[in-house]
Design an enzyme around this catalytic site. Structure first.
Site, PDB file in Angstrom:
ATOM      1  N   GLU A  13      77.011  33.931 -11.564  1.00 12.54           N
ATOM      2  CA  GLU A  13      76.270  34.837 -12.204  1.00 12.54           C
ATOM      3  C   GLU A  13      76.960  36.334 -12.159  1.00 12.54           C
ATOM      4  OE1 GLU A  13      71.569  33.303 -11.838  1.00 12.54           O
ATOM      5  OE2 GLU A  13      72.432  34.739 -10.277  1.00 12.54           O
ATOM      6  N   HIS A  24      77.746  37.196  -8.531  1.00  6.77           N
ATOM      7  CA  HIS A  24      77.125  36.280  -7.691  1.00  6.77           C
ATOM      8  C   HIS A  24      77.193  34.926  -7.595  1.00  6.77           C
ATOM      9  CE1 HIS A  24      72.548  34.508  -6.614  1.00  6.77           C
ATOM     10  NE2 HIS A  24      73.350  34.888  -5.308  1.00  6.77           N
ATOM     11  N   ASN A  35      67.847  32.220  -8.784  1.00  8.45           N
ATOM     12  CA  ASN A  35      66.868  32.200  -7.719  1.00  8.45           C
ATOM     13  C   ASN A  35      65.407  32.814  -8.183  1.00  8.45           C
ATOM     14  OD1 ASN A  35      68.889  31.265  -5.960  1.00  8.45           O
ATOM     15  ND2 ASN A  35      69.186  33.458  -5.187  1.00  8.45           N
ATOM     16  N   SER A  60      72.526  38.543  -3.156  1.00  6.75           N
ATOM     17  CA  SER A  60      71.554  37.802  -4.040  1.00  6.75           C
ATOM     18  C   SER A  60      70.170  38.032  -4.498  1.00  6.75           C
ATOM     19  CB  SER A  60      71.209  36.233  -2.792  1.00  6.75           C
ATOM     20  OG  SER A  60      72.146  36.002  -2.352  1.00  6.75           O
TER      21      SER A  60
HETATM   22  P1  NAI Z   1      77.241  35.616   6.617  1.00  7.95           P
HETATM   23  O1  NAI Z   1      76.481  36.406   7.965  1.00  7.95           O
HETATM   24  O2  NAI Z   1      77.790  34.274   6.748  1.00  7.95           O
HETATM   25  O3  NAI Z   1      78.643  36.503   6.610  1.00  7.95           O
HETATM   26  C1  NAI Z   1      78.679  37.942   6.434  1.00  7.95           C
HETATM   27  C2  NAI Z   1      79.788  38.387   7.120  1.00  7.95           C
HETATM   28  O4  NAI Z   1      79.958  39.978   6.730  1.00  7.95           O
HETATM   29  C3  NAI Z   1      80.054  38.207   8.521  1.00  7.95           C
HETATM   30  O5  NAI Z   1      80.919  37.613   8.608  1.00  7.95           O
HETATM   31  C4  NAI Z   1      80.118  39.666   9.230  1.00  7.95           C
HETATM   32  O6  NAI Z   1      80.946  39.832  10.274  1.00  7.95           O
HETATM   33  C5  NAI Z   1      80.614  40.274   7.945  1.00  7.95           C
HETATM   34  N1  NAI Z   1      80.153  41.833   7.962  1.00  7.95           N
HETATM   35  C6  NAI Z   1      79.161  42.337   8.088  1.00  7.95           C
HETATM   36  N2  NAI Z   1      79.232  43.650   7.868  1.00  7.95           N
HETATM   37  C7  NAI Z   1      80.512  44.059   7.823  1.00  7.95           C
HETATM   38  C8  NAI Z   1      81.304  45.301   7.375  1.00  7.95           C
HETATM   39  N3  NAI Z   1      80.891  46.366   7.307  1.00  7.95           N
HETATM   40  N4  NAI Z   1      82.720  45.167   7.078  1.00  7.95           N
HETATM   41  C9  NAI Z   1      83.045  43.892   7.048  1.00  7.95           C
HETATM   42  N5  NAI Z   1      82.627  42.628   7.280  1.00  7.95           N
HETATM   43  C10 NAI Z   1      81.206  42.820   7.655  1.00  7.95           C
HETATM   44  O7  NAI Z   1      76.609  35.971   5.399  1.00  7.95           O
HETATM   45  P2  NAI Z   1      76.553  35.022   4.007  1.00  7.95           P
HETATM   46  O8  NAI Z   1      75.725  33.908   3.619  1.00  7.95           O
HETATM   47  O9  NAI Z   1      78.236  34.626   3.624  1.00  7.95           O
HETATM   48  O10 NAI Z   1      76.385  36.138   3.193  1.00  7.95           O
HETATM   49  C11 NAI Z   1      76.979  37.301   2.334  1.00  7.95           C
HETATM   50  C12 NAI Z   1      76.200  37.789   1.170  1.00  7.95           C
HETATM   51  O11 NAI Z   1      76.187  36.817   0.272  1.00  7.95           O
HETATM   52  C13 NAI Z   1      74.955  38.217   1.406  1.00  7.95           C
HETATM   53  O12 NAI Z   1      74.629  39.377   0.425  1.00  7.95           O
HETATM   54  C14 NAI Z   1      74.225  37.182   0.722  1.00  7.95           C
HETATM   55  O13 NAI Z   1      72.788  37.174   0.358  1.00  7.95           O
HETATM   56  C15 NAI Z   1      75.198  36.537  -0.317  1.00  7.95           C
HETATM   57  N6  NAI Z   1      74.964  35.301  -0.863  1.00  7.95           N
HETATM   58  C16 NAI Z   1      74.788  34.225   0.260  1.00  7.95           C
HETATM   59  C17 NAI Z   1      74.687  32.917  -0.485  1.00  7.95           C
HETATM   60  C18 NAI Z   1      74.453  31.797   0.888  1.00  7.95           C
HETATM   61  O14 NAI Z   1      74.092  30.758   0.226  1.00  7.95           O
HETATM   62  N7  NAI Z   1      74.731  31.973   2.045  1.00  7.95           N
HETATM   63  C19 NAI Z   1      74.508  32.800  -1.630  1.00  7.95           C
HETATM   64  C20 NAI Z   1      75.097  33.781  -2.608  1.00  7.95           C
HETATM   65  C21 NAI Z   1      75.004  34.961  -2.058  1.00  7.95           C
END
Ligand code: NAI
Ligand code: 3HC
Length: 648
Positions: free
Chosen positions: A437, A425, A475, A404
């Site tokens: 995006e 994105h 954003n 993000s």
């Molecule tokens: P989250 O914390 O819900 O999920 C992240 C997942 O990645 C976890 O299940 C974790 O176990 C896994 N993980 C971490 N390191 C890893 C690795 N080395 N190998 C494999 N899996 C791994 O986070 P979320 O919210 O899903 O965010 C993920 C990405 O998406 C971030 O970059 C965030 O900025 C982006 N994002 C999030 C949004 C949101 O509203 N939550 C919206 C748009 C983008």
């Protein structure tokens, strides 16, 4: 080439309409239909006429491109009446979609048959208008008031089998539509002809019905659904001619409205979004197998969207426990789809068991055409993931990040060939939100960018190319919007007044209510990260609340107080105390002034974004706001709205 051609099959005339891309009813089509009706009426050898269309669809409606211009004769209601009054019965043979004016033309025909995959509907409200050629007057006479209300106020097309059940069409057929239509006409001529739709009677409804339907129609937030409902109600209590005059007047009135102009602009912008000019002539890299790294909120949503769209999917997580959680997240999404009737149990089982595979070993990604990373928002973690992808994926596989706020260029440098890298994105929930995006780095290859746009089309998303800056397009505007809303609070405007003003404008929630729902801590933690990195960032009002433990609804309080188990916001004394010393003004602003000010701020940021080349055009800014941030589509987006304001 004329748009209408006539051929014969024995005693039947086959009129084929060919007006690509969607056989919209232009001036030429209207004229052609009137002339052809007269010509075939005069031919003794013709017993009946089949109206069929070439290309992907039956008539998709009036030609929306003509809507900004003065109406030209013959008008569509007269064309429909001409067909209905023809001496020879016409049979509409529908494939693809018969929408709006297309369905109205079909109602002018004595019979309607449809291919089993066809759809019929009155989607005019989606363009800010109501049907203008008897949709609100003939439909209740053809299929009853309930069906007319469903079709014309909801704007959603019905599949042929449902349309048959409701009496909107006479028969559903499989196989060659033209041949089936002729066979149908031959049988139909053996019976007395049905009464033309305009002469049929209808059964009126009581006040309670209209009252309940008004409440439903008002939920859309704009005028057209209520106006469509009123036109149908009027048609149930007035003669056919009076109802036609009322419908036409409302149609013409709404056609010139700001809402209709806004919705038309969005309609065309959405249609060109997946085929931007800068991709002309570029063949996208092929995608069939997709990997997703990270099965959290975003990864599981992205995986669900890809699986539903028909891709094979490999999910990677850091350990078995996280992998099981990721699978469960995906399954939960599918369970919701099954519950809503969007997916069958069998369909779900096929996706979970055959199309989805899950692993902790990156070797499972070796045959993926695209891998989307959605791990923690941490540059070190992301770079580590991309280094692994670089060594495990095929050399031509596309590698994408869902970051993000991180700089995609810093992530790309972990990959040996950045021409296959870009940002994708998605927005949360990724299986539902339409915005995507697409963020190329300078090295991203053309066919990689094109593949991202074709992925978006297949997922049913609206793609927008974004350049690199903090927050990309959406954003970045959100940040400015929130900052400006806080500035108003500092100036003395009440938090609840700001939220109410934005709801009044058409957003589902105001900026503070929305932040309470999503959590104030996300933006706070991001600012804290920047502060730790040495940036001098003063506390926002939101930061003051987070420091006091008010992170939003999940902490039972943020900008508002909440009662456990209830999402209703209550104005908070605690917040007033916490922010008291920061509120230095005593400004009073009306709702319209607040909304204009804040939307104007979004537009100003949008303008800067376009000027910096981060977004291609104002239209892209509008698509981002409508599909990612809840901007009311009937206001056209901040750029469209602001431009119209300054022009008026
Ligand atoms: P989250 O914390 O819900 O999920 C992240 C997942 O990645 C976890 O299940 C974790 O176990 C896994 N993980 C971490 N390191 C890893 C690795 N080395 N190998 C494999 N899996 C791994 O986070 P979320 O919210 O899903 O965010 C993920 C990405 O998406 C971030 O970059 C965030 O900025 C982006 N994002 C999030 C949004 C949101 O509203 N939550 C919206 C748009 C983008
Ligand atoms: N008028 C003019 N152009 C139209 C059009 C219309 N009614 N409907 C679609 N188009 C154009 C699109 O802009 C696009 O043009 P482009 O290729 O230059 O970008 C092209 O046709 C193809 O459209 P899609 O990409 O949407 O094609 P799909 O195959 O995915 O979908 C469709 C076909 C389901 C027919 C879809 O285009 C659609 O829903 N169209 C709108 C239908 C509509 O709203 N009809 C009501 C019009 S108002 C009316 O009829 C008033 C009457 O009551 C008097």
């Amino acid at each position: 080439m004329p748009v209408l051609t006539v051929s014969r099959e024995g005693e039947f005339a086959i009129v084929t309409l060919d007006n690509p891309p969607v056989n919209a009813v232009s001036e030429e089509v209207r004229k052609g239909l009137v002339e052809t009706t007269a010509q075939l009426d005069a031919e003794d050898s013709v017993e009946a006429v089949v109206l069929i269309c070439a290309g992907r669809t039956f008539i998709a409606g009036a030609d929306v491109r003509e809507f900004g211009k003065p109406p030209v004769e013959p008008h569509l209601p007269d064309v429909v009446m001409t067909l209905e009054q023809a001496c020879k019965p016409w049979v509409a043979a529908i494939h693809g979609s018969a929408l709006g004016g297309g369905f109205e033309i079909a109602m002018g025909c004595r019979f309607r048959i449809a291919d089993e995959k066809a759809k019929v509907g009155l989607p005019e409200v989606n363009l800010g208008i109501i049907p203008g050629a008897s949709g609100t007057v003939r439909t209740p006479r053809l299929a009853g008031v309930d069906a007319a209300v469903e079709l014309a106020t909801g704007g959603k097309p019905l599949a042929a089998p449902r349309a048959l059940e409701k009496g909107l069409i006479d028969k559903v057929v499989a196989g060659d539509l033209g041949r089936e239509a002729v066979a149908f006409a031959r049988d139909a001529l053996k019976q007395p002809l049905p009464t033309p739709v305009s002469q049929r009677t209808l059964v009126p409804k009581d006040d309670a019905f209209w009252q309940a339907e008004r409440v439903k129609a008002a939920k859309a937030g704009h005028s057209a659904p209520l106006a469509a409902l009123e036109a149908i109600r009027f048609a149930t209590t007035h003669s056919f001619d009076e109802a036609m005059a009322h419908e036409r007047a409302t149609f013409l009135d709404l056609r010139g409205s700001e809402e209709a102009a806004a919705l038309r602009s969005v309609f065309f912008a959405e249609r060109s979004a997946t085929r931007p000019d800068f991709l002309k002539g570029i063949e996208p890299r092929k995608l069939s197998r997709i990997g997703v790294v990270g099965g959290g909120t975003m990864g599981s949503g992205i995986a669900s969207a890809c699986l539903t769209a028909g891709y094979d999917l490999v999910l990677i997580e850091q350990n078995d426990e996280a992998l099981a959680r990721g699978r469960a997240n995906i399954e939960k999404t599918f369970d919701g789809a099954v519950k809503r009737g969007k997916m069958s149990e069998d369909g779900k089982a096929r996706l979970m068991e055959e199309s989805l595979s899950a692993a902790t070993d990156y070797a499972a990604l070796s045959d993926c055409d695209l891998v989307i990373e959605a791990v923690f928002e941490d540059i070190a973690v992301k770079r580590d993931v991309f280094a692994k992808l670089d060594s495990h994926c095929r050399a031509d596989a596309i590698l994408a990040t869902n970051t993000s706020y991180l700089d995609p260029r810093e992530i790309a440098s972990a990959v040996s060939d950045a021409s296959r890298f870009l940002g994708l994105h998605f927005f949360s929930p990724a299986n539902i939100m339409k915005l995507l995006e697409i963020v190329p780095v300078s090295e991203t290859a053309g066919d990689v960018l094109a593949a991202a746009f074709s992925l978006a089309a297949k997922l049913g998303k609206i793609p927008v190319r974004a350049g690199i800056c903090e927050g990309f397009i959406g954003n970045r505007i959100l940040k400015r919007y929130r900052a400006e809303a806080e500035a108003l609070v500092r100036d003395g405007v009440a938090i609840a007044d700001i939220d109410a003003a934005m709801r009044g404008f058409g957003f589902k929630m105001g900026p503070f209510e929305a932040q309470d729902l999503g959590g104030l801590d996300i933006a706070f933690l991001q600012r804290e990260g920047d502060r730790k990195a040495g940036k001098d960032i003063p506390d926002t009002l939101g930061d003051i609340l987070v420091r006091a433990g008010r992170k939003g609804q999940k902490a039972s309080g943020g900008w508002y107080d909440y009662v456990a188990g209830d999402r209703t916001p209550h104005v908070s004394e605690t917040v007033a105390d916490l922010l008291g010393s920061s509120v230095t003004g005593s400004r009073t602003m009306g709702a319209d002034e607040i909304a204009s000010h804040l939307v104007g701020t979004m537009a100003a940021e949008g303008k800067a974004i376009v000027e910096e080349g981060i977004a291609e055009s104002g239209t892209d800014i509008d698509l981002v706001e409508i599909h990612g941030y809840g901007f009311p589509r009937w206001k056209g987006g901040p750029m469209f709205w602001s431009e119209r304001q300054s022009a008026s």
